[in-house]
Design a protein around this motif. Structure first.
Motif, PDB file in Angstrom:
ATOM      1  N   ALA A   8       0.671  -0.975  -0.108  1.00 41.21           N
ATOM      2  CA  ALA A   8       0.488  -0.034   0.623  1.00 41.21           C
ATOM      3  C   ALA A   8       1.105   1.382   0.115  1.00 41.21           C
ATOM      4  N   VAL A   9       2.092   1.132   0.468  1.00 40.15           N
ATOM      5  CA  VAL A   9       2.549   2.192   0.895  1.00 40.15           C
ATOM      6  C   VAL A   9       3.172   2.804  -0.302  1.00 40.15           C
ATOM      7  N   GLU A  10       3.839   1.371  -1.140  1.00 43.38           N
ATOM      8  CA  GLU A  10       4.578   1.171  -2.567  1.00 43.38           C
ATOM      9  C   GLU A  10       3.368   1.956  -3.536  1.00 43.38           C
ATOM     10  N   TYR A  11       2.308   1.541  -3.339  1.00 42.42           N
ATOM     11  CA  TYR A  11       0.982   2.470  -5.231  1.00 42.42           C
ATOM     12  C   TYR A  11       1.374   3.737  -3.904  1.00 42.42           C
ATOM     13  N   SER A  12       1.016   3.516  -2.866  1.00 40.13           N
ATOM     14  CA  SER A  12       0.761   5.177  -2.567  1.00 40.13           C
ATOM     15  C   SER A  12       1.428   6.700  -2.830  1.00 40.13           C
ATOM     16  N   ARG A  13       2.818   6.506  -2.461  1.00 38.93           N
ATOM     17  CA  ARG A  13       4.122   6.695  -3.057  1.00 38.93           C
ATOM     18  C   ARG A  13       4.306   7.246  -4.573  1.00 38.93           C
ATOM     19  N   HIS A  14       3.764   5.700  -5.536  1.00 43.84           N
ATOM     20  CA  HIS A  14       3.888   6.421  -6.476  1.00 43.84           C
ATOM     21  C   HIS A  14       3.068   7.556  -6.999  1.00 43.84           C
ATOM     22  N   ALA A  15       1.359   7.025  -6.687  1.00 49.28           N
ATOM     23  CA  ALA A  15       0.111   7.669  -6.848  1.00 49.28           C
ATOM     24  C   ALA A  15       0.801   8.946  -6.891  1.00 49.28           C
ATOM     25  N   GLN A  16       0.954   9.647  -5.686  1.00 51.20           N
ATOM     26  CA  GLN A  16       0.820  10.796  -5.296  1.00 51.20           C
ATOM     27  C   GLN A  16       2.279  11.754  -6.240  1.00 51.20           C
ATOM     28  N   ASP A  17       3.742  10.629  -6.665  1.00 48.88           N
ATOM     29  CA  ASP A  17       4.752  11.438  -7.503  1.00 48.88           C
ATOM     30  C   ASP A  17       4.176  11.206  -9.123  1.00 48.88           C
ATOM     31  N   VAL A  18       3.691  10.449  -9.672  1.00 48.50           N
ATOM     32  CA  VAL A  18       2.678  10.587 -10.769  1.00 48.50           C
ATOM     33  C   VAL A  18       1.349  12.585 -10.648  1.00 48.50           C
ATOM     34  N   GLY A  19       1.210  12.158  -9.147  1.00 51.92           N
ATOM     35  CA  GLY A  19       0.430  13.450  -9.764  1.00 51.92           C
ATOM     36  C   GLY A  19      -1.505  13.335  -9.030  1.00 51.92           C
ATOM     37  N   VAL A  20      -1.514  12.453  -8.731  1.00 49.14           N
ATOM     38  CA  VAL A  20      -2.696  12.212  -7.961  1.00 49.14           C
ATOM     39  C   VAL A  20      -3.334  13.030  -6.656  1.00 49.14           C
ATOM     40  N   ASP A  21      -4.058  13.765  -6.220  1.00 50.11           N
ATOM     41  CA  ASP A  21      -4.427  15.112  -5.333  1.00 50.11           C
ATOM     42  C   ASP A  21      -4.496  13.729  -4.303  1.00 50.11           C
ATOM     43  N   ALA A  22      -5.247  12.760  -3.977  1.00 50.15           N
ATOM     44  CA  ALA A  22      -5.620  12.249  -2.486  1.00 50.15           C
ATOM     45  C   ALA A  22      -5.632  10.503  -3.288  1.00 50.15           C
ATOM     46  N   LEU A  23      -5.347  10.228  -1.971  1.00 50.79           N
ATOM     47  CA  LEU A  23      -6.212   8.667  -2.518  1.00 50.79           C
ATOM     48  C   LEU A  23      -7.085   7.810  -1.701  1.00 50.79           C
ATOM     49  N   LEU A  24      -7.903   6.808  -2.216  1.00 51.60           N
ATOM     50  CA  LEU A  24      -8.529   6.314  -1.112  1.00 51.60           C
ATOM     51  C   LEU A  24      -7.842   4.766  -0.761  1.00 51.60           C
ATOM     52  N   VAL A  25      -7.870   4.735   0.246  1.00 54.06           N
ATOM     53  CA  VAL A  25      -6.991   3.540   0.736  1.00 54.06           C
ATOM     54  C   VAL A  25      -8.150   2.700   1.516  1.00 54.06           C
ATOM     55  N   MET A  26      -8.050   1.568   1.063  1.00 57.63           N
ATOM     56  CA  MET A  26      -9.107  -0.063   1.452  1.00 57.63           C
ATOM     57  C   MET A  26      -8.585  -1.063   2.499  1.00 57.63           C
TER      58      MET A  26
END
Length: 309
Positions: free
Chosen positions: A91-109
């Motif tokens: 989850a951390v890896e996917y979250s960091r990647h999403a932030q790096d590519v410019g996503v504004d927020a995360l939905l974390v299940m």
């Protein structure tokens, strides 16, 4: 450029239904077409969530979808990417990647294969929240949770990280009382999203919602319903909300059942190319069910257009 905060994440944020080509690959043009449709309908942004079949994507596809998510928003609203996984490390890896590519927020299940206690849930979410700088929506998925995410765990996360970093999408049933419990346990600070396709929006809205997360096929219907509720027009909100709840009663028997109907709606409207649902999926939509849901859907589209004037 300043980072987005929770205050930027609000209103109607529908979930993209993952589109595929005839050869079963991601259909990037159809992904963008859905995003365009949602912004044209007046949505405040969009989400890649569980009904986006995110858990059925390959690792490479999940990374690419995060990039599409960020790029398809194109400054028109917020983009939210689902980055939950079976381990905190993933989850951390996917979250960091999403932030790096410019996503504004995360939905974390939460993890779906094992039931986690309150301390374990708090530990999982804490690792994800601390790994990024953008807001995190804590997502309790009722159909995938081995045990409910407690109100106590959610209150602890808010107390630790604050309303600028953490928000909530609680789906433990019954949803409306849970929204009130979370509101009361946090002194009204929790920023909460309804996530039942608008089914309980008439009830949940008055309990202090920040927004709602339906899916693409009902985007304009829920935009109209949300605006009616925000304006205090309960009478017209009920005209739209009651048949919407009936439609959701049909659709929400399972994820695959939902997708079989929703994707057919989108294909009939020219918003996706195929109705393919990635397997394992054994549901086949029968003609009588389609006739009933489509009658209700067409009524809702017409009524939403009328009430939006």
């Amino acid at each position: 450029m300043s980072l987005p905060t929770a205050k930027d994440v609000k209103g109607v944020l529908p979930v993209v239904l993952m589109p595929y080509t005839d050869s079963r690959e991601l259909h990037e043009d159809d992904f963008r077409r859905q995003a365009d449709h949602m912004f044209q309908a007046g949505c405040d942004g969009f989400v890649v969530g569980q009904v986006s079949e995110v858990l059925r994507l390959t690792h490479t596809e999940r990374l690419r979808v995060a990039e599409l998510c960020a790029k398809s928003a194109d400054g028109r609203g917020v983009s939210v990417m689902s980055t939950g996984a079976e381990t905190a490390e993933a989850a951390v890896e996917y979250s960091r990647h999403a932030q790096d590519v410019g996503v504004d927020a995360l939905l974390v299940m939460h993890p779906a294969t094992i039931g986690l206690g309150e301390d374990e849930m708090v530990g999982y979410y804490s690792r994800v929240i601390e790994s990024v700088d953008i807001p995190v929506i804590v997502h309790h998925a009722k159909s995938l949770a081995k045990q409910p995410l407690t109100i106590g765990a959610q209150a602890r996360l808010l107390e630790t990280y604050g309303e600028e970093r953490v928000m909530f999408k609680p789906e433990a049933q019954p949803t409306p009382p849970r929204v009130s419990q979370l509101r009361d346990a946090t002194g009204g600070r929790a920023r909460v999203f309804e996530g039942d396709g608008g089914m309980m929006l008439l009830d949940c809205h008055g309990r202090g919602l920040t927004g709602t997360i339906p899916a693409t096929e009902i985007a304009e219907i829920v935009v109209t319903l949300w605006r009616l509720l925000e304006a205090g027009d309960r009478a017209n909100a009920e005209r739209l909300g009651h048949p919407l709840s009936y439609l959701m009663c049909h659709m929400m028997n399972s994820t695959d059942y939902y997708l079989s109907i929703a994707k057919r709606f989108l294909k009939e409207r020219g918003l996706i190319t195929t109705t393919y649902v990635r397997g394992p999926s054994r549901h086949v939509l029968d003609d009588e069910s389609w006739t009933e849901v489509n009658r209700t859907y067409q009524h809702l589209l017409t009524l939403a257009k009328e009430l939006a004037r």
